[in-house]
Design an enzyme around this catalytic site. Structure first.
Site, PDB file in Angstrom:
ATOM      1  CE  LYS A  22      -2.867   2.511   2.878  1.00  0.00           C
ATOM      2  NZ  LYS A  22      -3.200   3.213   4.682  1.00  0.00           N
TER       3      LYS A  22
ATOM      4  CG  ASP B 142      -7.794   3.290   2.304  1.00  0.00           C
ATOM      5  OD1 ASP B 142      -8.815   2.743   1.300  1.00  0.00           O
ATOM      6  OD2 ASP B 142      -7.651   4.696   2.542  1.00  0.00           O
TER       7      ASP B 142
END
Ligand code: SF4
Length: 221
Positions: free
Chosen positions: A124, A143
């Protein structure tokens, strides 16, 4: 064929969300790639608003990677305490700073593989930096909002971030990988909230199989 239908629906969702959120962008304040890297490490299990409050002071005190190596772990922990998990985050920040200084001459590497070798940097974070600091679409940032909305919109049935990302990379055109996360995050914050999403006010309601207007059941998180 099913996959083709899903791709078409995904494109319509993207087109609609682009119109709904023309200003969607990265909400972590930063002025260079290194600051974005630090802000993204701090954003784990923390809101972007809180991170921005902390980095407003942090980035005045620590201007370059070397500065994070001049203080004790305890001092850095205190400076980032309110973002939570501050001991692990301080360790990741100092480890990453050391590697950036020792291996990359103080500059954040522009490669997803090199970013992933930095301590505390998972996909991420690496995708956020590649996409928003370097303008390179290396993947789709997943997320909590992207996870929730992708599942509600029927774009994936996966629960694990890396598997969700794999599904999204097949559905979302590469040119939209970076903006796609910003759009879902904006929509997740304003309309498709974890609890009690506003399906009646949702721009993509007609493309959404989880809408309570269709199912009669309010989607959970
Ligand atoms: S219709 Fe409801 S569940 Fe579907 S994306 Fe919109 S707000 Fe979320």
């Amino acid at each position: 064929m099913v996959q083709e239908d899903l791709k078409q629906r995904t494109r319509k969702i993207i087109r609609t969300l682009k119109r709904a959120y023309p200003g969607a962008t990265c909400s972590l304040n930063h002025s260079n790639a290194f600051e974005l890297l630090i802000a993204t490490i701090l954003s784990a299990q923390c809101t972007d608003e809180r991170v921005n409050l902390v980095t407003a002071d942090l980035f005045r005190k620590y201007r370059k990677p070397e500065d994070y190596l001049k203080v004790s772990p305890t001092e850095l922990q205190e400076d980032i305490r309110t973002t939570g998990f501050f001991r692990n985050k301080a360790k990741a920040i100092q480890g990453t700073s050391k590697m950036v200084v020792d291996h990359y001459g103080g500059k954040v590497p522009k490669s997803i593989d090199q970013l992933l070798e930095l301590p505390g940097v998972a996909r991420k974070t690496a995708n956020v930096v590649m996409g928003n600091a370097f303008g390179v679409a290396s993947g789709v940032v997943v997320d909590t909002h992207v996870t929730r909305l992708s599942r509600r919109l029927g774009l994936t049935v996966q629960k694990q971030a890396e598997k969700i990302e794999t599904d999204l990379m097949q559905l979302v055109p590469k040119k939209d990988w970076v903006i796609f996360s910003h759009l879902l995050i904006a929509h997740g914050r304003q309309i498709c909230k974890a609890r009690n999403p506003f399906c009646a006010d949702c721009a993509v309601e007609k493309y959404c199989p989880s809408s309570y207007l269709k199912t009669g059941v309010v989607p959970g998180s």
